[in-house]
Design an enzyme around this catalytic site. Structure first.
Site, PDB file in Angstrom:
ATOM      1  N   LYS A  79       0.845  -1.204   0.000  1.00  0.00           N
ATOM      2  CA  LYS A  79       0.000   0.000   0.000  1.00  0.00           C
ATOM      3  C   LYS A  79       0.877   1.250   0.000  1.00  0.00           C
ATOM      4  O   LYS A  79       0.704   2.152  -0.811  1.00  0.00           O
ATOM      5  CB  LYS A  79      -0.906  -0.024   1.241  1.00  0.00           C
ATOM      6  CG  LYS A  79      -1.882   1.112   1.305  1.00  0.00           C
ATOM      7  CD  LYS A  79      -2.647   1.122   2.609  1.00  0.00           C
ATOM      8  CE  LYS A  79      -1.840   1.792   3.689  1.00  0.00           C
ATOM      9  NZ  LYS A  79      -2.496   1.840   4.982  1.00  0.00           N
ATOM     10  N   ASP A  92      -6.368   1.123   0.788  1.00  0.00           N
ATOM     11  CA  ASP A  92      -6.360   1.323   2.243  1.00  0.00           C
ATOM     12  C   ASP A  92      -7.733   0.924   2.792  1.00  0.00           C
ATOM     13  O   ASP A  92      -8.576   0.385   2.056  1.00  0.00           O
ATOM     14  CB  ASP A  92      -5.978   2.771   2.603  1.00  0.00           C
ATOM     15  CG  ASP A  92      -7.092   3.754   2.316  1.00  0.00           C
ATOM     16  OD1 ASP A  92      -8.083   3.368   1.644  1.00  0.00           O
ATOM     17  OD2 ASP A  92      -7.004   4.899   2.774  1.00  0.00           O
TER      18      ASP A  92
END
Ligand code: SF4
Length: 241
Positions: free
Chosen positions: A112, A130
Site C-alpha cells: 500500500k 487502504d
C-alpha cells in the site's frame, strides 16, 4: 461512478505533505494509525532535522522517538524510519527506489505504502488499497475480493492505468468525507442513485448532510441539492481519519 467521483472531489490529492520521495516514504510510515493532519503537524520538524536517508540512519533513537511521539506507535515508527534510512544508504545510494519490488523490500514499506510513493512521488500509476478503498469498493460491489492485492488487480482491470492514482485519491476522499465506516451520508451522496448500498446510512438529506466532512463539506451538500447551511461548522475543520 468513476466520473461522478471525479466531479464530486475535484480537490482529491495525497493529503500527506512532502517534497520528495524520501519525505513521502517517511510520512506514509508515520501515517499508520494516525490522521494525515496529525502527521502533517509533525513532519516539518522531522524533515528539517533529517533531510537525507543518512540522517535517519544515524539518528539518535531517543531524540527521534520524542519527535515522532505525537503520531502514536512511536517506538515502532522510529525503528522503521531508522531501518529505512540504513537500508537506503546501504542498498540504494541513499535514494528511494522508484519501482515496486525494491520499495516493498524496504523496512516499514508494504504494498500500500509503495503504491502511494510510486503514484505520488514518481508519477507511476498505482492503486492504494487502504481501509477506505477496501470498504467503498465493497459497498459498491465493484469486487467481491477481500484480499488487498486481489482488490488492487480487480479494480486496476476496470480503469485505465493512467487514472489509477487519481481514482485512489477520489475513492479515499469519498470514504473520508462522505461514505464513513459507521454512518455513511447516503442521503447527501452524489453516488446514491448508483450505489447498491444506499441506505447503509441515513437517507434523509438534511440528516445525512450533517455527516459530511472536510473543507468542501458545504459544496458536497450543494451538489446533492441540500442547503449548505445545515452542515455544522466543525465539519469543515474535521480531522478526517
Ligand atoms: S450511497 Fe451511502 S453507501 Fe453508497 S457510496 Fe454513498 S454514502 Fe456510501
Amino acid at each position: 461512478m468513476g466520473r461522478i467521483l471525479a466531479e464530486t472531489h475535484p480537490d482529491a490529492h495525497c493529503e500527506l505533505d512532502f517534497r520528495n520521495p524520501l519525505e513521502l516514504a517517511v510520512a506514509t510510515i508515520l501515517s499508520a494509525q494516525a490522521t494525515d493532519k496529525k502527521v502533517n503537524e509533525v513532519t516539518p520538524k522531522v524533515f528539517a532535522q533529517y533531510p537525507t536517508a543518512a540522517d535517519y540512519a544515524a539518528a539518535d533513537r531517543a531524540e527521534l522517538e520524542v519527535t515522532l511521539k505525537p503520531t502514536g506507535f512511536f517506538r515502532n515508527k522510529t525503528d522503521s524510519v531508522m531501518k529505512l534510512g540504513q537500508q537506503l544508504v546501504e542498498r540504494f545510494d541513499g535514494e528511494v527506489p522508484g519501482n515496486l519490488p525494491d520499495l516493498v523490500s524496504l523496512p516499514g514499506i508494504g504494498r500500500k505504502t509503495a503504491n502511494v510513493i510510486l503514484g505520488n512521488a514518481f508519477g507511476v500509476p498505482g492503486i492504494t488499497v487502504d481501509t477506505h478503498f477496501q470498504r467503498l469498493v465493497g459497498r459498491w460491489r465493484w469486487t467481491a475480493e477481500t484480499d488487498p492485492v486481489k482488490i488492487e488487480h480487480a479494480i486496476g482491470a476496470m480503469f485505465d492505468k493512467r487514472d489509477w492514482t487519481m481514482l485512489s485519491h477520489r475513492v479515499i476522499f469519498h470514504g473520508r468525507r462522505v461514505c464513513h465506516a459507521r454512518k455513511p451520508a447516503c442521503g447527501a451522496c452524489t453516488l446514491a442513485k448508483l450505489c447498491p448500498s444506499y441506505g447503509t446510512g441515513p437517507t434523509d438529506p438534511v440528516q445525512a448532510a450533517k455527516l459530511l466532512k472536510g473543507p468542501r463539506a458545504a459544496q458536497l451538500a450543494e451538489a446533492v441539492g441540500v442547503d449548505p447551511s445545515v452542515v455544522p461548522q466543525q465539519a469543515f475543520a474535521a480531522d478526517v481519519p
